[in-house]
Design a protein around this motif. Structure first.
Motif, PDB file in Angstrom:
ATOM      1  N   ALA A  92     109.889  54.454  86.061  1.00  0.00           N
ATOM      2  CA  ALA A  92     109.955  55.141  84.771  1.00  0.00           C
ATOM      3  C   ALA A  92     109.522  54.189  83.662  1.00  0.00           C
ATOM      4  O   ALA A  92     109.539  52.971  83.825  1.00  0.00           O
ATOM      5  CB  ALA A  92     111.370  55.643  84.506  1.00  0.00           C
ATOM      6  N   ALA A  93     109.110  54.779  82.529  1.00  0.00           N
ATOM      7  CA  ALA A  93     108.705  53.982  81.367  1.00  0.00           C
ATOM      8  C   ALA A  93     108.905  54.817  80.114  1.00  0.00           C
ATOM      9  O   ALA A  93     109.086  56.033  80.181  1.00  0.00           O
ATOM     10  CB  ALA A  93     107.243  53.547  81.489  1.00  0.00           C
ATOM     11  N   CYS A  94     108.881  54.148  78.969  1.00  0.00           N
ATOM     12  CA  CYS A  94     108.978  54.871  77.702  1.00  0.00           C
ATOM     13  C   CYS A  94     107.946  54.320  76.724  1.00  0.00           C
ATOM     14  O   CYS A  94     107.628  53.133  76.736  1.00  0.00           O
ATOM     15  CB  CYS A  94     110.384  54.788  77.113  1.00  0.00           C
ATOM     16  N   LEU A  95     107.430  55.202  75.886  1.00  0.00           N
ATOM     17  CA  LEU A  95     106.448  54.832  74.869  1.00  0.00           C
ATOM     18  C   LEU A  95     107.027  55.141  73.498  1.00  0.00           C
ATOM     19  O   LEU A  95     107.339  56.289  73.195  1.00  0.00           O
ATOM     20  CB  LEU A  95     105.145  55.623  75.074  1.00  0.00           C
ATOM     21  N   HIS A  96     107.195  54.108  72.691  1.00  0.00           N
ATOM     22  CA  HIS A  96     107.724  54.282  71.340  1.00  0.00           C
ATOM     23  C   HIS A  96     107.118  53.229  70.420  1.00  0.00           C
ATOM     24  O   HIS A  96     106.255  52.435  70.849  1.00  0.00           O
ATOM     25  CB  HIS A  96     109.257  54.204  71.337  1.00  0.00           C
ATOM     26  N   SER A  97     107.558  53.193  69.181  1.00  0.00           N
ATOM     27  CA  SER A  97     106.948  52.310  68.178  1.00  0.00           C
ATOM     28  C   SER A  97     107.113  50.831  68.502  1.00  0.00           C
ATOM     29  O   SER A  97     106.359  49.998  68.005  1.00  0.00           O
ATOM     30  CB  SER A  97     107.553  52.604  66.798  1.00  0.00           C
ATOM     31  N   GLY A  98     108.098  50.498  69.337  1.00  0.00           N
ATOM     32  CA  GLY A  98     108.330  49.094  69.676  1.00  0.00           C
ATOM     33  C   GLY A  98     107.485  48.597  70.833  1.00  0.00           C
ATOM     34  O   GLY A  98     107.519  47.404  71.161  1.00  0.00           O
ATOM     35  N   CYS A  99     106.725  49.477  71.480  1.00  0.00           N
ATOM     36  CA  CYS A  99     105.906  49.093  72.638  1.00  0.00           C
ATOM     37  C   CYS A  99     104.587  48.472  72.185  1.00  0.00           C
ATOM     38  O   CYS A  99     103.989  48.908  71.193  1.00  0.00           O
ATOM     39  CB  CYS A  99     105.617  50.304  73.516  1.00  0.00           C
ATOM     40  N   THR A 100     104.124  47.479  72.936  1.00  0.00           N
ATOM     41  CA  THR A 100     102.824  46.873  72.651  1.00  0.00           C
ATOM     42  C   THR A 100     101.719  47.756  73.219  1.00  0.00           C
ATOM     43  O   THR A 100     101.970  48.639  74.054  1.00  0.00           O
ATOM     44  CB  THR A 100     102.727  45.477  73.275  1.00  0.00           C
TER      45      THR A 100
END
Length: 394
Positions: A92-100
């Motif tokens: 699993a993974a998440c994409l948000h404003s803190g991701c590079t």
């Protein structure tokens, strides 16, 4: 996405549940929701806080060996879920404003290669043209809108990006949608169905009564010593909720003096400090947390024995969400609401000042419709440019 509909097999689903989550059986309406997700049915699901909503969309990813795309409101909520899934061996993974950019690229690459099972994205991602283009290369077996009540409660003012979740229906018209929430009245349900184009969706509700969560209302002036007596009785860990950051910090100092492992949490802390406190809370280094409403969503701790509201909550819905964070391990827990007569009068005055009278709203709306030159009652979700100076002078 395969054109052949998967078949439902209870034994296969139970085997996955037991292998990854170690639960002997499904709870409540979980099996019904999971079954219809696998059979590609649109669903609007209302389940109580702590009722096991996440398994309803995570298990289908393993059952169908495919990708589940989840829109989630908070970074902490996404990171907590991803950490739990990775811990039990689910990619699993998440994409948000803190991701590079590198992290985002790698996560999407794994999705396209069919290696990812659950991908969490923030609603703001759905406003990015590049991400929308990338979505066309994904083949999810299910699209999930978690905390779906935010579409109605936040979408029209606080986070308008929530209204853009409907883009998933355009990109993946044949993919089933699951909207999940623990808090939704009739108007909110109507908003969710309208915005997500789910008029034909099945609405499923699990009983919201939790017999092992004991509610108490006390007409008392609460003190740290009073809270400690409840903690001694109910057991720890416990959460104390406040409406004031200053009061939150003051109580924390006094609880430390009483020998409790206490900490405070509110939106005024840095991201690093909030993350550190969350980690200590999850590791049981903190046994009592003084918090504002900034704490809770996305921090899923099963063994909370006490939730005490020192101040009255913002609304019945907020109280249900916050008090429901106690006893998620299905053991006895307590929710205590402290009420004082003068506080009730203060809140009545507060709400009168916060919300205008209905007649004032109708008058304002009539002026807005006249300004926009559209019939009164029409134009839902229509975007109209306006000048406040011109409107105020009209």
């Amino acid at each position: 996405m395969s054109t052949n509909k998967p078949h439902w097999n209870t034994e296969k689903a139970l085997s996955i549940l037991q292998q990854y989550w170690k639960y002997p059986a499904f709870r409540g309406i979980q099996e019904s929701v999971i079954c219809d997700a696998i059979l590609q049915q649109h669903q609007l699901v209302l389940m109580p806080t702590g009722g096991g909503k996440s398994i309803c969309y995570q298990l289908p990813a393993l059952y169908c060996n495919g990708l589940v795309l989840v829109v989630s409101p908070l970074i902490s909520l996404m990171e907590d879920q991803v950490e739990r899934l990775l811990h039990i061996g689910i990619k699993a993974a998440c994409l948000h404003s803190g991701c590079t950019e590198t992290e985002c690229h790698e996560a999407l690459k794994l999705c396209m290669e069919g290696q990812m099972r659950v991908l969490y994205v923030s609603p703001e991602r759905l406003q990015q043209h590049i991400f929308i283009m990338q979505l066309h290369y994904l083949k999810p077996i299910l699209c999930v809108i978690d905390e779906a009540h935010c579409i109605s409660q936040w979408g029209f003012d606080f986070r308008t990006s929530y209204l853009d979740v409907c883009v998933l229906r355009d990109i993946f018209p044949k993919v089933p949608v699951m909207a999940l929430t623990a808090t939704a009245g009739l108007e909110v349900l109507n908003d969710i169905q309208h915005i997500l184009k789910l008029k034909a969706a099945q609405i499923k509700t699990q009983h919201f009564i939790r017999p092992l969560l004991k509610y108490h209302i006390r007409n008392v002036l609460p003190t740290p010593a009073y809270a400690k007596r409840w903690l001694d009785f109910a057991g720890s860990p416990g959460i104390l909720y406040f409406r004031s950051r200053k009061k939150c910090e003051l109580w924390n100092q006094q609880l430390l003096q009483l020998g409790l492992k206490s900490a405070f949490y509110h939106a005024g802390l840095s991201t690093f400090a909030r993350k550190q406190i969350q980690n200590e809370w999850m590791q049981n280094s903190i046994t009592v947390l003084c918090a504002t409403t900034a704490f809770g969503m996305g921090v899923d701790k099963a063994n909370v024995r006490l939730v005490m509201h020192i101040d009255l909550p913002e609304s019945p819905e907020s109280y249900y969400q916050e008090s429901g964070r106690a006893g998620r391990d299905q053991e006895v827990a307590y929710a205590v609401l402290c009420i004082q007569t003068h506080s009730l009068e203060q809140y009545k005055h507060y709400f009168k000042k916060r919300y205008p009278e209905s007649q004032q709203l109708h008058t304002l709306l009539k002026h807005l419709y006249a300004y926009a030159h559209i019939p009164y009652g029409s134009g839902l979700l229509k975007c109209i440019e306006m000048s406040w100076d011109v409107f105020a002078g009209s």
